[in-house]
Scaffold this motif. Structure first.
Motif, PDB file in Angstrom:
ATOM      1  N   GLU A   1       0.845  -1.189   0.000  1.00  0.00           N
ATOM      2  CA  GLU A   1       0.000   0.000   0.000  1.00  0.00           C
ATOM      3  C   GLU A   1       0.886   1.247   0.000  1.00  0.00           C
ATOM      4  OE1 GLU A   1      -3.671  -0.702   2.669  1.00  0.00           O
ATOM      5  OE2 GLU A   1      -2.067  -1.959   3.484  1.00  0.00           O
ATOM      6  N   PRO A   2       0.429   2.324  -0.636  1.00  0.00           N
ATOM      7  CA  PRO A   2       1.263   3.531  -0.699  1.00  0.00           C
ATOM      8  C   PRO A   2       1.518   4.118   0.687  1.00  0.00           C
ATOM      9  CG  PRO A   2      -0.911   3.932  -1.655  1.00  0.00           C
ATOM     10  CD  PRO A   2      -0.846   2.486  -1.299  1.00  0.00           C
ATOM     11  N   ALA A   3       2.688   4.690   0.835  1.00  0.00           N
ATOM     12  CA  ALA A   3       3.064   5.337   2.092  1.00  0.00           C
ATOM     13  C   ALA A   3       2.784   6.833   1.997  1.00  0.00           C
ATOM     14  CB  ALA A   3       4.548   5.106   2.377  1.00  0.00           C
ATOM     15  N   THR A   4       2.287   7.411   3.078  1.00  0.00           N
ATOM     16  CA  THR A   4       2.133   8.856   3.167  1.00  0.00           C
ATOM     17  C   THR A   4       2.994   9.341   4.317  1.00  0.00           C
ATOM     18  OG1 THR A   4       0.177   8.663   4.577  1.00  0.00           O
ATOM     19  CG2 THR A   4      -0.205   8.854   2.219  1.00  0.00           C
ATOM     20  N   LEU A   5       3.638  10.486   4.115  1.00  0.00           N
ATOM     21  CA  LEU A   5       4.531  11.053   5.109  1.00  0.00           C
ATOM     22  C   LEU A   5       3.989  12.382   5.581  1.00  0.00           C
ATOM     23  CD1 LEU A   5       6.376   9.172   3.277  1.00  0.00           C
ATOM     24  CD2 LEU A   5       8.237  10.534   4.137  1.00  0.00           C
ATOM     25  N   SER A   6       4.181  12.658   6.870  1.00  0.00           N
ATOM     26  CA  SER A   6       3.857  13.970   7.412  1.00  0.00           C
ATOM     27  C   SER A   6       4.906  14.333   8.449  1.00  0.00           C
ATOM     28  CB  SER A   6       2.453  13.992   8.015  1.00  0.00           C
ATOM     29  OG  SER A   6       2.329  13.027   9.030  1.00  0.00           O
ATOM     30  N   ILE A   7       5.227  15.606   8.497  1.00  0.00           N
ATOM     31  CA  ILE A   7       6.204  16.104   9.462  1.00  0.00           C
ATOM     32  C   ILE A   7       5.494  16.287  10.790  1.00  0.00           C
ATOM     33  CG2 ILE A   7       7.753  18.005  10.019  1.00  0.00           C
ATOM     34  CD1 ILE A   7       7.978  18.477   6.970  1.00  0.00           C
ATOM     35  N   THR A   8       6.027  15.684  11.847  1.00  0.00           N
ATOM     36  CA  THR A   8       5.384  15.757  13.157  1.00  0.00           C
ATOM     37  C   THR A   8       6.266  16.401  14.215  1.00  0.00           C
ATOM     38  OG1 THR A   8       6.125  13.525  13.688  1.00  0.00           O
ATOM     39  CG2 THR A   8       3.926  13.760  12.733  1.00  0.00           C
ATOM     40  N   GLY A   9       7.444  16.796  13.855  1.00  0.00           N
ATOM     41  CA  GLY A   9       8.352  17.432  14.786  1.00  0.00           C
ATOM     42  C   GLY A   9       9.512  18.025  14.025  1.00  0.00           C
ATOM     43  N   LYS A  10      10.393  18.681  14.763  1.00  0.00           N
ATOM     44  CA  LYS A  10      11.532  19.327  14.116  1.00  0.00           C
ATOM     45  C   LYS A  10      12.394  18.328  13.356  1.00  0.00           C
ATOM     46  CE  LYS A  10      15.366  22.401  15.031  1.00  0.00           C
ATOM     47  NZ  LYS A  10      16.101  23.160  16.020  1.00  0.00           N
ATOM     48  N   ARG A  11      12.523  17.126  13.867  1.00  0.00           N
ATOM     49  CA  ARG A  11      13.341  16.091  13.222  1.00  0.00           C
ATOM     50  C   ARG A  11      12.639  14.734  13.260  1.00  0.00           C
ATOM     51  NH1 ARG A  11      19.200  17.476  12.895  1.00  0.00           N
ATOM     52  NH2 ARG A  11      19.274  19.658  13.452  1.00  0.00           N
ATOM     53  N   GLN A  12      11.333  14.764  12.990  1.00  0.00           N
ATOM     54  CA  GLN A  12      10.567  13.523  13.047  1.00  0.00           C
ATOM     55  C   GLN A  12       9.452  13.537  12.010  1.00  0.00           C
ATOM     56  OE1 GLN A  12       9.438  11.811  16.938  1.00  0.00           O
ATOM     57  NE2 GLN A  12       7.358  12.130  16.234  1.00  0.00           N
ATOM     58  N   ILE A  13       9.211  12.373  11.424  1.00  0.00           N
ATOM     59  CA  ILE A  13       8.110  12.227  10.479  1.00  0.00           C
ATOM     60  C   ILE A  13       7.235  11.060  10.921  1.00  0.00           C
ATOM     61  CG2 ILE A  13       9.295  13.217   8.486  1.00  0.00           C
ATOM     62  CD1 ILE A  13       9.788  10.307   7.526  1.00  0.00           C
ATOM     63  N   ASP A  14       5.976  11.097  10.512  1.00  0.00           N
ATOM     64  CA  ASP A  14       5.077   9.954  10.623  1.00  0.00           C
ATOM     65  C   ASP A  14       4.958   9.351   9.237  1.00  0.00           C
ATOM     66  OD1 ASP A  14       4.545  10.324  13.300  1.00  0.00           O
ATOM     67  OD2 ASP A  14       2.386  10.637  13.039  1.00  0.00           O
ATOM     68  N   VAL A  15       5.053   8.045   9.165  1.00  0.00           N
ATOM     69  CA  VAL A  15       4.858   7.320   7.919  1.00  0.00           C
ATOM     70  C   VAL A  15       3.649   6.421   8.124  1.00  0.00           C
ATOM     71  CG1 VAL A  15       5.868   5.683   6.286  1.00  0.00           C
ATOM     72  CG2 VAL A  15       7.343   7.327   7.471  1.00  0.00           C
ATOM     73  N   ALA A  16       2.667   6.524   7.230  1.00  0.00           N
ATOM     74  CA  ALA A  16       1.469   5.692   7.314  1.00  0.00           C
ATOM     75  C   ALA A  16       1.365   4.844   6.053  1.00  0.00           C
ATOM     76  CB  ALA A  16       0.236   6.561   7.463  1.00  0.00           C
ATOM     77  N   ALA A  17       1.043   3.573   6.245  1.00  0.00           N
ATOM     78  CA  ALA A  17       0.792   2.649   5.129  1.00  0.00           C
ATOM     79  C   ALA A  17      -0.307   1.706   5.599  1.00  0.00           C
ATOM     80  CB  ALA A  17       2.050   1.882   4.763  1.00  0.00           C
ATOM     81  N   GLY A  18      -1.453   1.771   4.951  1.00  0.00           N
ATOM     82  CA  GLY A  18      -2.577   0.956   5.393  1.00  0.00           C
ATOM     83  C   GLY A  18      -2.973   1.334   6.810  1.00  0.00           C
ATOM     84  N   ASP A  19      -3.123   0.342   7.676  1.00  0.00           N
ATOM     85  CA  ASP A  19      -3.487   0.574   9.079  1.00  0.00           C
ATOM     86  C   ASP A  19      -2.274   0.793   9.978  1.00  0.00           C
ATOM     87  OD1 ASP A  19      -6.174   0.237   8.492  1.00  0.00           O
ATOM     88  OD2 ASP A  19      -6.156  -1.905   8.961  1.00  0.00           O
ATOM     89  N   ASP A  20      -1.090   0.825   9.422  1.00  0.00           N
ATOM     90  CA  ASP A  20       0.140   0.917  10.211  1.00  0.00           C
ATOM     91  C   ASP A  20       0.718   2.318  10.153  1.00  0.00           C
ATOM     92  OD1 ASP A  20      -0.097  -1.856  10.634  1.00  0.00           O
ATOM     93  OD2 ASP A  20       0.997  -2.268   8.787  1.00  0.00           O
ATOM     94  N   ARG A  21       1.228   2.790  11.314  1.00  0.00           N
ATOM     95  CA  ARG A  21       1.876   4.096  11.392  1.00  0.00           C
ATOM     96  C   ARG A  21       3.188   3.960  12.152  1.00  0.00           C
ATOM     97  NH1 ARG A  21      -1.881   8.358  13.862  1.00  0.00           N
ATOM     98  NH2 ARG A  21      -0.072   9.652  13.407  1.00  0.00           N
ATOM     99  N   TYR A  22       4.174   4.752  11.717  1.00  0.00           N
ATOM    100  CA  TYR A  22       5.512   4.708  12.303  1.00  0.00           C
ATOM    101  C   TYR A  22       6.004   6.127  12.512  1.00  0.00           C
ATOM    102  CZ  TYR A  22       4.927   0.290   9.873  1.00  0.00           C
ATOM    103  OH  TYR A  22       4.413  -0.884   9.389  1.00  0.00           O
ATOM    104  N   ARG A  23       6.722   6.367  13.591  1.00  0.00           N
ATOM    105  CA  ARG A  23       7.402   7.637  13.827  1.00  0.00           C
ATOM    106  C   ARG A  23       8.889   7.396  13.656  1.00  0.00           C
ATOM    107  NH1 ARG A  23       3.942   9.566  19.048  1.00  0.00           N
ATOM    108  NH2 ARG A  23       2.211  10.410  17.841  1.00  0.00           N
ATOM    109  N   LEU A  24       9.479   8.146  12.720  1.00  0.00           N
ATOM    110  CA  LEU A  24      10.889   7.950  12.384  1.00  0.00           C
ATOM    111  C   LEU A  24      11.638   9.272  12.441  1.00  0.00           C
ATOM    112  CD1 LEU A  24      10.348   5.725   9.225  1.00  0.00           C
ATOM    113  CD2 LEU A  24      10.951   4.938  11.520  1.00  0.00           C
TER     114      LEU A  24
END
Length: 121
Positions: A89-112
């Motif tokens: 499934e396609p990944a969507t990225l959003s900036i959630t902090g000064k040096r952090q992103i959220d990556v979402a794919a399907g029902d899964d989310r990751y903070r990197l």
């Protein structure tokens, strides 16, 4: 932000280029603990937990879930961040902090952690 482009230059500090996870007590310049894990919310989970393992080999990033599932992403060389690999499934990225992103794919989310560059056009 009007007139600004936010470029993502991924700096995946969770795992080194050799695929080895760093020591658990190391801290990066992002202020985030560099322990080979990522905060994640997978499947039907309702809360974030730091229990996903992160592996990086070349431009491939694999995030392993505690239930044995995983997602594989490709780190993009053009600075746009990540894209889903293996026809996932396609990944969507959003900036959630000064040096952090959220990556979402399907029902899964990751903070990197990420190096986020501001550029003015």
């Amino acid at each position: 932000m009007k007139g600004r482009l936010i470029g993502l230059a991924m700096l995946m500090v969770l795992a080194g280029c050799d695929g080895q996870a760093p020591k658990a007590d190391s801290e990066t310049d992002t202020g985030l603990v560099d322990d080979g894990k990522a905060d994640c919310m997978t499947g039907s989970a309702k809360q974030w937990a730091r229990d996903c393992l992160v592996e990086r080999r070349g431009d491939t990033l694999t995030i392993r879930h505690p239930d044995g599932g995983f997602r594989r992403f490709r780190v993009l060389a053009d600075g746009r961040g990540l894209e889903s690999a293996d026809g996932a499934e396609p990944a969507t990225l959003s900036i959630t902090g000064k040096r952090q992103i959220d990556v979402a794919a399907g029902d899964d989310r990751y903070r990197l952690p990420a190096q986020i560059a501001d550029t003015v056009k």
